[in-house]
Design an enzyme around this catalytic site. Structure first.
Site, PDB file in Angstrom:
ATOM      1  N   ARG A  46       0.848  -1.206   0.000  1.00 20.28           N
ATOM      2  CA  ARG A  46       0.000   0.000   0.000  1.00 20.28           C
ATOM      3  C   ARG A  46       0.876   1.245   0.000  1.00 20.28           C
ATOM      4  O   ARG A  46       0.557   2.265  -0.600  1.00 20.28           O
ATOM      5  CB  ARG A  46      -0.953  -0.016   1.210  1.00 20.28           C
ATOM      6  CG  ARG A  46      -1.727   1.296   1.404  1.00 20.28           C
ATOM      7  CD  ARG A  46      -2.964   1.143   2.274  1.00 20.28           C
ATOM      8  NE  ARG A  46      -2.738   0.329   3.449  1.00 20.28           N
ATOM      9  CZ  ARG A  46      -2.081   0.727   4.552  1.00 20.28           C
ATOM     10  NH1 ARG A  46      -1.614   1.951   4.635  1.00 20.28           N
ATOM     11  NH2 ARG A  46      -1.914  -0.101   5.571  1.00 20.28           N
ATOM     12  N   LYS A 195      -9.644   5.394 -19.225  1.00 19.96           N
ATOM     13  CA  LYS A 195     -10.059   5.815 -20.558  1.00 19.96           C
ATOM     14  C   LYS A 195      -8.923   5.656 -21.564  1.00 19.96           C
ATOM     15  O   LYS A 195      -8.510   4.544 -21.818  1.00 19.96           O
ATOM     16  CB  LYS A 195     -10.605   7.242 -20.485  1.00 19.96           C
ATOM     17  CG  LYS A 195     -11.582   7.480 -19.311  1.00 19.96           C
ATOM     18  CD  LYS A 195     -12.866   6.663 -19.414  1.00 19.96           C
ATOM     19  CE  LYS A 195     -13.691   6.652 -18.127  1.00 19.96           C
ATOM     20  NZ  LYS A 195     -14.021   7.942 -17.565  1.00 19.96           N
TER      21      LYS A 195
END
Ligand SMILES: *Cc1c(COP(=O)(O)O)cnc(C)c1O
Length: 380
Positions: A46, A195
C-alpha cells in the site's frame, strides 16, 4: 525526445535486473528486510510497490512533473485531490465537469465542511469574481465534459498563483500525448486512466501528477492512509496501454475530425461540439495549449425521444458512460453520465435530452458513417 518516443521509453520501463522488456508484476504485499534496523526500499505494497512505482514514474515523465501517484480509479484520484483541502475551505469547480466529479463535489464533500461552488471557468473574470478569502482550490477540465468547453490554463494558473489557490485539472480527455497542463502553471493533473491511457475498457485506474513537493507529500499521505491504491496487475495493464497511446489516439483523432465535419454538414444535426471545428468557441485557446482536438465529440438531435431512438439503432458504438477505448462508445449525457445533476443546472448548462456524446474508437470511418447514416435514416 519526442512525445511519441517518450511513451515507449519513459525511463521506468522494463526490469534492469533481468533485462525483461515488460515491467514485472510484483503481485506481492510484503518485502522482507535482512536486518530489522535497516528496512529495504520496499516494505508494504500500500505504501509502495515496484510495479506501481514504474507506472507512477511513467505518468510523471509524460506529464512533465516530478511526482506521480496511481489510485484505484479516476474517482479515487479525484477524491484524493479534493481531500487536500479541509473544512472551511472554499473550492471552485467548473460547472460542466465529469458527472462523477460533480456528484462527489455536490453530494459528498459538503458533509465534510468543504464549501463547494460551481462556476463557469471559461471566463477568467468570472473566476476572479468568485474568489473569496477562504478560496483554496480551483478544479477544472479542458475540454470539458460533454460540451467540450475550453478553459485557458495560462490565465487561470496566473490568476490562481497570485491568490495562492491550488489549481487541479482533469486531463482524461486529452492525455499527456496531446496536452500537458503543468507546463502552463497548473499545480496538479488528475486522470481517469480507465479511458485513453488504458484504452481497452478493461481496467479502472486513476493517476495524479504534480511538480509541487508539498502537494506530492500530501498525495502520498492520502495514498497511504486512504489506501485506494492501484493493484500491480492493473498498473501493468495501464503501462501496456500507454505504449500504444500514440497510434490509437492519432487514428481516433483523425476519424473524429472527419466525423465532426461530416456530422456538422448533416441537416438532422443542429450543433456539433468538437474543438477541431472552425466555429468551436475557445478553439484558439485550445490549440495554444494542446496539440490536437482529441477524439471526443458531442452533437444535438432535436429532442430526447429522437436521440434515444438514434442511439438504440446504432450497431457499432457501445452504449455506455465511458470513453477513450478502442471501440466507439455513445451516450446520452442527460440521462447517463450527467443524470445526477439537478434539473435546473442541466438546463442552464444546455445538457438537454437531445445531446449525444460520442467517443470515437478505432473502427473505420466509412463503417461509422454507414452506421450513423442508417440510424439517422430510421429516425427521420
Ligand atoms: C471516467 C472519468 C472519470 C472517473 O474515472 P473512473 O476511472 O471511472 O473512476 C473522471 N473524469 C473524467 C473526465 C472521466 O471521463
Amino acid at each position: 525526445m519526442e512525445k511519441g518516443t517518450r511513451l515507449i521509453h519513459s525511463g521506468s520501463e522494463g526490469d534492469p535486473n533481468t533485462g525483461a522488456v515488460s515491467t514485472p508484476i510484483y503481485q506481492n504485499v510484503i518485502f522482507g528486510s535482512e536486518d530489522v534496523t535497516s528496512p529495504g526500499q520496499w516494505g508494504y505494497s500500500r505504501i509502495g510497490n515496484p510495479t506501481r512505482s514504474a507506472l507512477e514514474q511513467t505518468i510523471a515523465t509524460l506529464e512533465g512533473g516530478q511526482y506521480g501517484f496511481a489510485f484505484s480509479s479516476g474517482m479515487a484520484a479525484i477524491s484524493a485531490a479534493f481531500l487536500l483541502f479541509a473544512a472551511g475551505d472554499h473550492v471552485l469547480v467548473s460547472r460542466d465537469v465529469y458527472g462523477g466529479t460533480f456528484g462527489l463535489a455536490h453530494r459528498l464533500l459538503p458533509r465534510y465542511g468543504l464549501e463547494i461552488e460551481f462556476i463557469d471557468t471559461t471566463d477568467p473574470a468570472t473566476i476572479e469574481e468568485a474568489i473569496k478569502s477562504n478560496t483554496r482550490a480551483l478544479f477544472i477540465e479542458s475540454p470539458s465534459n460533454p460540451l467540450m468547453k475550453i478553459n485557458d490554463f495560462r490565465s487561470i494558473a496566473a490568476l490562481a498563483q497570485k491568490r495562492n489557490i491550488v489549481t487541479i485539472t482533469d486531463n482524461t480527455f486529452m492525455t499527456p500525448y496531446l496536452q500537458r497542463p503543468l507546463q502552463f502553471g497548473i499545480d496538479a493533473v488528475v486522470h481517469s486512466a480507465t479511458k485513453y491511457l488504458g484504452g481497452h475498457s478493461d481496467c479502472l485506474a486513476g493517476l495524479v501528477v504534480t511538480d509541487n513537493p508539498r502537494l506530492a507529500h500530501e498525495f502520498k499521505l492520502l495514498q497511504v492512509y486512504l489506501g485506494a491504491v492501484l493493484g500491480p496487475q492493473d498498473c501493468w495493464i495501464i503501462m501496456r496501454g500507454i505504449k500504444t497511446l500514440k497510434v490509437r489516439l492519432e487514428q481516433q483523432q483523425q476519424t473524429a475530425g472527419q466525423l465532426a465535419e461530416w456530422l456538422n454538414a448533416r441537416p438532422e444535426i443542429s450543433e456539433v461540439y468538437y474543438p477541431g471545428l472552425a466555429q468551436h468557441p475557445g478553439r484558439e485557446i485550445h490549440f495554444s495549449q494542446a496539440e490536437g482536438a482529441g477524439a471526443m465529440l458531442s452533437f444535438r438531435l432535436p429532442d430526447g425521444e429522437t436521440a434515444r431512438r438514434f442511439v438504440n439503432r446504432l450497431r457499432l458504438p457501445v452504449i455506455a458512460s465511458s470513453l477513450g477505448a478502442v471501440e466507439s462508445i455513445v451516450s446520452l449525457p442527460a440521462i447517463m453520465s450527467h443524470a445526477s445533476l439537478p434539473e435546473d443546472m442541466r438546463r442552464e448548462l444546455e445538457l438537454d435530452a437531445g445531446l449525444v456524446r460520442l467517443s470515437v474508437g478505432l473502427e473505420e470511418l466509412v463503417d461509422l458513417q454507414a452506421d450513423i447514416n442508417q440510424a439517422l435514416a430510421q429516425i427521420s
